[in-house]
Design a protein around this motif. Sequence first.
Motif, PDB file in Angstrom:
ATOM      1  N   THR A 129       0.849  -1.181   0.000  1.00 41.86           N
ATOM      2  CA  THR A 129       0.000   0.000   0.000  1.00 41.86           C
ATOM      3  C   THR A 129       0.887   1.235   0.000  1.00 41.86           C
ATOM      4  O   THR A 129       1.704   1.425   0.905  1.00 41.86           O
ATOM      5  CB  THR A 129      -0.903   0.016   1.233  1.00 41.86           C
ATOM      6  OG1 THR A 129      -1.597  -1.229   1.324  1.00 41.86           O
ATOM      7  CG2 THR A 129      -1.908   1.150   1.161  1.00 41.86           C
ATOM      8  N   ALA A 130       0.743   2.047  -1.022  1.00 40.71           N
ATOM      9  CA  ALA A 130       1.477   3.308  -1.114  1.00 40.71           C
ATOM     10  C   ALA A 130       0.535   4.460  -0.733  1.00 40.71           C
ATOM     11  O   ALA A 130      -0.570   4.248  -0.244  1.00 40.71           O
ATOM     12  CB  ALA A 130       2.015   3.484  -2.531  1.00 40.71           C
ATOM     13  N   GLU A 131       0.978   5.686  -0.945  1.00 42.85           N
ATOM     14  CA  GLU A 131       0.193   6.842  -0.513  1.00 42.85           C
ATOM     15  C   GLU A 131      -1.162   6.903  -1.204  1.00 42.85           C
ATOM     16  O   GLU A 131      -2.187   7.241  -0.578  1.00 42.85           O
ATOM     17  CB  GLU A 131       0.968   8.132  -0.783  1.00 42.85           C
ATOM     18  CG  GLU A 131       0.246   9.389  -0.308  1.00 42.85           C
ATOM     19  CD  GLU A 131       1.067  10.649  -0.503  1.00 42.85           C
ATOM     20  OE1 GLU A 131       0.561  11.740  -0.151  1.00 42.85           O
ATOM     21  OE2 GLU A 131       2.204  10.559  -1.019  1.00 42.85           O
ATOM     22  N   ASN A 132      -1.186   6.549  -2.501  1.00 39.65           N
ATOM     23  CA  ASN A 132      -2.422   6.729  -3.262  1.00 39.65           C
ATOM     24  C   ASN A 132      -3.025   5.449  -3.810  1.00 39.65           C
ATOM     25  O   ASN A 132      -4.119   5.488  -4.385  1.00 39.65           O
ATOM     26  CB  ASN A 132      -2.162   7.688  -4.439  1.00 39.65           C
ATOM     27  CG  ASN A 132      -1.750   9.074  -3.976  1.00 39.65           C
ATOM     28  OD1 ASN A 132      -2.387   9.653  -3.098  1.00 39.65           O
ATOM     29  ND2 ASN A 132      -0.673   9.601  -4.546  1.00 39.65           N
ATOM     30  N   ASP A 133      -2.345   4.332  -3.672  1.00 39.67           N
ATOM     31  CA  ASP A 133      -2.848   3.105  -4.278  1.00 39.67           C
ATOM     32  C   ASP A 133      -2.149   1.890  -3.659  1.00 39.67           C
ATOM     33  O   ASP A 133      -1.239   2.020  -2.831  1.00 39.67           O
ATOM     34  CB  ASP A 133      -2.603   3.117  -5.797  1.00 39.67           C
ATOM     35  CG  ASP A 133      -1.128   3.202  -6.188  1.00 39.67           C
ATOM     36  OD1 ASP A 133      -0.261   3.220  -5.282  1.00 39.67           O
ATOM     37  OD2 ASP A 133      -0.825   3.238  -7.393  1.00 39.67           O
ATOM     38  N   ASN A 134      -2.602   0.703  -4.052  1.00 41.10           N
ATOM     39  CA  ASN A 134      -1.834  -0.516  -3.874  1.00 41.10           C
ATOM     40  C   ASN A 134      -1.069  -0.781  -5.158  1.00 41.10           C
ATOM     41  O   ASN A 134      -1.561  -0.472  -6.262  1.00 41.10           O
ATOM     42  CB  ASN A 134      -2.749  -1.708  -3.572  1.00 41.10           C
ATOM     43  CG  ASN A 134      -3.334  -1.660  -2.169  1.00 41.10           C
ATOM     44  OD1 ASN A 134      -2.615  -1.458  -1.192  1.00 41.10           O
ATOM     45  ND2 ASN A 134      -4.646  -1.836  -2.063  1.00 41.10           N
ATOM     46  N   ARG A 135       0.118  -1.376  -5.035  1.00 37.39           N
ATOM     47  CA  ARG A 135       0.939  -1.589  -6.216  1.00 37.39           C
ATOM     48  C   ARG A 135       1.848  -2.797  -6.033  1.00 37.39           C
ATOM     49  O   ARG A 135       2.088  -3.252  -4.915  1.00 37.39           O
ATOM     50  CB  ARG A 135       1.779  -0.349  -6.515  1.00 37.39           C
ATOM     51  CG  ARG A 135       2.647   0.115  -5.346  1.00 37.39           C
ATOM     52  CD  ARG A 135       3.421   1.389  -5.669  1.00 37.39           C
ATOM     53  NE  ARG A 135       2.559   2.457  -6.122  1.00 37.39           N
ATOM     54  CZ  ARG A 135       2.994   3.592  -6.677  1.00 37.39           C
ATOM     55  NH1 ARG A 135       4.290   3.784  -6.837  1.00 37.39           N
ATOM     56  NH2 ARG A 135       2.148   4.518  -7.052  1.00 37.39           N
ATOM     57  N   ILE A 136       2.337  -3.286  -7.142  1.00 37.85           N
ATOM     58  CA  ILE A 136       3.307  -4.370  -7.150  1.00 37.85           C
ATOM     59  C   ILE A 136       4.611  -3.812  -7.694  1.00 37.85           C
ATOM     60  O   ILE A 136       4.633  -3.173  -8.756  1.00 37.85           O
ATOM     61  CB  ILE A 136       2.831  -5.550  -8.010  1.00 37.85           C
ATOM     62  CG1 ILE A 136       1.504  -6.104  -7.485  1.00 37.85           C
ATOM     63  CG2 ILE A 136       3.883  -6.661  -8.027  1.00 37.85           C
ATOM     64  CD1 ILE A 136       0.832  -7.112  -8.405  1.00 37.85           C
ATOM     65  N   SER A 137       5.686  -4.025  -6.950  1.00 35.13           N
ATOM     66  CA  SER A 137       7.010  -3.568  -7.368  1.00 35.13           C
ATOM     67  C   SER A 137       7.987  -4.724  -7.226  1.00 35.13           C
ATOM     68  O   SER A 137       7.668  -5.771  -6.653  1.00 35.13           O
ATOM     69  CB  SER A 137       7.473  -2.373  -6.523  1.00 35.13           C
ATOM     70  OG  SER A 137       6.626  -1.260  -6.696  1.00 35.13           O
ATOM     71  N   ARG A 138       9.165  -4.528  -7.741  1.00 31.64           N
ATOM     72  CA  ARG A 138      10.210  -5.536  -7.601  1.00 31.64           C
ATOM     73  C   ARG A 138      11.538  -4.845  -7.364  1.00 31.64           C
ATOM     74  O   ARG A 138      11.726  -3.679  -7.726  1.00 31.64           O
ATOM     75  CB  ARG A 138      10.282  -6.440  -8.836  1.00 31.64           C
ATOM     76  CG  ARG A 138      10.679  -5.741 -10.130  1.00 31.64           C
ATOM     77  CD  ARG A 138      10.593  -6.692 -11.319  1.00 31.64           C
ATOM     78  NE  ARG A 138      10.965  -6.017 -12.564  1.00 31.64           N
ATOM     79  CZ  ARG A 138      10.892  -6.577 -13.779  1.00 31.64           C
ATOM     80  NH1 ARG A 138      10.445  -7.827 -13.903  1.00 31.64           N
ATOM     81  NH2 ARG A 138      11.249  -5.903 -14.853  1.00 31.64           N
TER      82      ARG A 138
END
Length: 367
Positions: A129-138
């Motif tokens: 969970t980031a400031e404005n959304d959920n995201r997938i990173s690597r």
Amino acid sequence: MTYRGPLALLTALALTAAGCGSAAGAPEPAGPVATILAPSAVSGTPDLDAPQVMAEGLDVPWGLGFLPDGDALIGERNSGRILRLTPGAGQPREVFQVPGVTPAGEGGLLGLAVSPDFARDNLVYVYFTAENDNRISRFRLDTGNLEVVFDGITKGTYHNGGRIAFGPDGMLYAGVGDAQNTATSQDPDSVNGKILRLTPDGQPAPGNPTPGSPVFSLGHRNVQGLAWDSAGRMFAAEFGQDELDEVNLIEAGHNYGWPDIEGEGDTHGGRYTNPLVTWKVADASPSGIAINGATAYVAALRGQRLWTLPLNGATVGEPVAHLHERYGRLRTVQIAADGALWATTSNTDGIGNPSDGDDRILRFPAR
């Protein structure tokens, strides 16, 4: 390249899934498969009577994955830390701090998956969970450079999903919650309330039910468990609302009914796919799921127990409860290469009642 924007191409998928009981066939396998551990490749059965505490005093351990050398990587939900645990070497050590994690409610650093080609690319994937959304990173474990591969997933105080796992086809699967907006689960223009199937670079995977769409299945509330058996069948654990939690057999393009249905009982003319097994929410609230041979292991949060499910092809036998209230809330389970079952507790998450030593990483060796 990051996949962004509404999913207009999902309209055809929604109409197909809504109009009949069957759906598109399973996607053709693509991508690397040689380094993915099949459940049938491990030996022995986890001994649930021989627990080993591998680490303690952790801050809501959520994601768990194994490196080729047998070390475990653990993600802490609230701190955003990635820890590396070497069996027999004591407490884990921090190896990375995921930047941009914004913990709140059930959000934070959630799922973790080690690249199936880690020996070559050194990549670790995280869902957060980031400031404005959920995201997938690597990021590369040796350099720590973080790269976003898929973002724009609506976040909420609750129902963020968050489980990611590489399937036997080498593709990256993600369980995405409805973020407390139930309409998104049936909305063809939303990735929420879905299971996504992506390439390792975060693009919609070839062979998905709708070309160009990342969606593999829809009609989900909050999937937090993904696992495959030795035949490549995909199973998912899902939180219900007030009545029934579920384990589902996931098939490409199928619609699992939320919010119109909770648990079994499709009264919509075969529009939805019923679960394989259900529990009262007080007995489960299932999060992680792992498979070893013909047994699925399901970690229960509110139920404070570990469920085992006998697998018989595409059906399951009677669930059996283990470890009831012995360790409190159980979040994640994984099978290691040696057949041991690893589990994380989740008693420091603001809902549980932590005792001395919480939260813990447990290991149940194979016998």
